[in-house]
Design a protein around this motif. Structure first.
Motif, PDB file in Angstrom:
ATOM      1  N   ASP A   3      -6.939  -7.630 -10.839  1.00  0.00           N
ATOM      2  CA  ASP A   3      -6.473  -6.789  -9.733  1.00  0.00           C
ATOM      3  C   ASP A   3      -6.153  -5.379 -10.212  1.00  0.00           C
ATOM      4  OD1 ASP A   3      -4.958  -6.360  -7.005  1.00  0.00           O
ATOM      5  OD2 ASP A   3      -3.539  -5.813  -8.584  1.00  0.00           O
ATOM      6  N   SER A   4      -5.496  -5.265 -11.354  1.00  0.00           N
ATOM      7  CA  SER A   4      -5.119  -3.957 -11.879  1.00  0.00           C
ATOM      8  C   SER A   4      -6.333  -3.093 -12.180  1.00  0.00           C
ATOM      9  CB  SER A   4      -4.282  -4.125 -13.155  1.00  0.00           C
ATOM     10  OG  SER A   4      -3.087  -4.814 -12.884  1.00  0.00           O
ATOM     11  N   ALA A   7       2.471   1.761  -3.490  1.00  0.00           N
ATOM     12  CA  ALA A   7       1.498   1.991  -4.554  1.00  0.00           C
ATOM     13  C   ALA A   7       1.351   3.457  -4.909  1.00  0.00           C
ATOM     14  CB  ALA A   7       0.142   1.425  -4.144  1.00  0.00           C
ATOM     15  N   ALA A  52      -9.093  -4.972  -4.199  1.00  0.00           N
ATOM     16  CA  ALA A  52      -8.336  -5.652  -5.248  1.00  0.00           C
ATOM     17  C   ALA A  52      -7.579  -6.847  -4.678  1.00  0.00           C
ATOM     18  CB  ALA A  52      -7.352  -4.671  -5.890  1.00  0.00           C
ATOM     19  N   TYR A  53      -7.034  -6.673  -3.482  1.00  0.00           N
ATOM     20  CA  TYR A  53      -6.272  -7.724  -2.799  1.00  0.00           C
ATOM     21  C   TYR A  53      -7.116  -8.977  -2.590  1.00  0.00           C
ATOM     22  CZ  TYR A  53      -4.579 -10.003   1.517  1.00  0.00           C
ATOM     23  OH  TYR A  53      -4.188 -10.909   2.463  1.00  0.00           O
ATOM     24  N   ALA A  75      -8.766   1.073  -1.630  1.00  0.00           N
ATOM     25  CA  ALA A  75      -8.824   0.361  -2.914  1.00  0.00           C
ATOM     26  C   ALA A  75      -8.047  -0.937  -2.834  1.00  0.00           C
ATOM     27  CB  ALA A  75      -8.262   1.247  -4.030  1.00  0.00           C
ATOM     28  N   GLY A  76      -6.951  -0.918  -2.096  1.00  0.00           N
ATOM     29  CA  GLY A  76      -6.090  -2.087  -1.999  1.00  0.00           C
ATOM     30  C   GLY A  76      -6.784  -3.337  -1.502  1.00  0.00           C
ATOM     31  N   GLY A 123       0.804  -1.212   0.000  1.00  0.00           N
ATOM     32  CA  GLY A 123       0.000   0.000   0.000  1.00  0.00           C
ATOM     33  C   GLY A 123       0.836   1.260   0.000  1.00  0.00           C
ATOM     34  N   ALA A 151      -8.495   3.530  -6.872  1.00  0.00           N
ATOM     35  CA  ALA A 151      -7.489   4.366  -6.208  1.00  0.00           C
ATOM     36  C   ALA A 151      -7.248   5.695  -6.907  1.00  0.00           C
ATOM     37  CB  ALA A 151      -6.173   3.599  -6.091  1.00  0.00           C
ATOM     38  N   PHE A 202      -7.944  -2.077  -8.722  1.00  0.00           N
ATOM     39  CA  PHE A 202      -7.147  -1.172  -7.895  1.00  0.00           C
ATOM     40  C   PHE A 202      -6.971   0.200  -8.544  1.00  0.00           C
ATOM     41  CE2 PHE A 202      -3.176   0.774  -6.548  1.00  0.00           C
ATOM     42  CZ  PHE A 202      -3.368   0.811  -5.177  1.00  0.00           C
TER      43      PHE A 202
END
Length: 227
Positions: A174-175, A36, A133-134, A129-130, A33, A182, A178
Motif C-alpha cells: 500500500d505504501s 494523508a 492503494a486502498y 492515489a488512495g 484521504g 500521490a 500510494f
C-alpha cells in the motif's frame, strides 16, 4: 405475518457489531484521504509517514475482524462499498470548492480561505492515489488473513500472528502504491516512502494484533444476545 413477511423481517436484521464496523469503516475511508495530506515526522529520525496511516490501519483492523467473524466474501464486499462514501465526499468537496465564499470570510479571514482552498484543491491527486492503494492492499490483507486461517477458528495467538503478517505485507505494498502515485514529482519521496513502510510494518506487529483481537472481542460482546 406471512412467511414472506417473516423472511423480509429477518433479512432486515443485522448484527450490531457489523453495523458498528460498517459505520466506522465508512468514516475512516473519508478521513484517511484528508489526513494523508500531512506528513508526520518519525522523531528522532528524518523519516516521515503520511498521517492517513492511522485511519488506514483502522480499516485493516475492521476488514480483518469482519473476515474472522463473517467471512472473506462479506469483507471483500465491504471494501468495494467503501468507495461510496469516498466518492460522495469527493464530489461534495468539489461542490464546496466551486461555491463562492461568504463576503465575511473574504474580508476578515482571507488566510483561512486560502489555506482551505490550497489544501483541498490539491487533494484530488491524493484521493485518486488512495483508491488504487486502498483496493489492492485491503483485498490483499483479507486474502492473506483468510488464507493463513486454514480450517477452524484457531487460537488467539494464531489470530494475532495472522493479523500481523497480513497487515505488514499488505501495508508495505500500500505504501509503495500510494506514496508513488500521490507525491512522486512533488518532492523527494525517499524518506517518506521508507518511513511509511517501516512505520506500517512496525505497527502491524506491535499494534494491529491487539486491535484485531480487541475488535473480535468487542464484536462478540455487541452480539452477545444472539449467542
Amino acid at each position: 405475518m406471512t412467511g414472506t413477511e417473516t423472511a423480509a423481517a429477518k433479512g432486515l436484521h443485522i448484527h450490531r457489531s457489523l453495523l458498528f464496523m460498517l459505520l466506522l469503516y465508512g468514516g475512516m475511508t473519508v478521513v484517511a484521504g484528508v489526513l494523508a495530506y500531512k506528513q508526520v515526522q518519525l522523531y528522532p529520525t528524518e523519516l516521515a509517514v503520511e498521517a492517513g496511516i492511522f485511519a488506514f490501519l483502522i480499516l485493516v483492523v475492521i476488514s480483518s475482524t469482519v473476515t474472522q467473524l463473517f467471512g472473506q466474501q462479506l469483507a471483500n464486499r465491504i471494501v468495494f462499498w467503501g468507495f461510496v462514501p469516498l466518492g460522495v465526499s469527493s464530489l461534495l468537496m468539489t461542490l464546496v470548492l466551486a461555491l463562492p465564499a461568504s463576503p465575511e470570510m473574504i474580508q476578515f479571514r482571507p488566510e483561512d480561505l486560502t489555506a482551505f482552498e490550497r489544501v483541498h484543491s490539491q487533494l484530488w491527486r491524493v484521493w485518486l492515489a488512495g483508491p488504487a492503494a486502498y483496493l489492492v492492499s485491503l483485498l490483499l490483507n483479507i486474502w492473506i488473513f483468510n488464507k493463513l486461517r486454514g480450517s477452524g477458528e484457531g487460537s488467539t495467538v494464531g489470530l494475532m500472528l495472522r493479523g500481523a503478517v497480513a497487515s505488514a505485507l499488505s501495508q508495505a505494498i500500500d505504501s509503495v502504491i500510494f506514496i508513488t502515485l500521490a507525491f512522486y514529482g512533488e518532492f523527494d519521496i525517499t524518506d517518506l516512502l521508507i518511513g511509511q513502510v517501516l512505520a506500517k510494518v512496525a505497527l502491524s506487529f506491535v499494534l494491529v494484533p491487539f486491535l484485531i483481537t480487541g475488535g473480535v472481542a468487542l464484536a462478540r460482546w455487541l452480539d452477545r444476545d444472539r449467542a
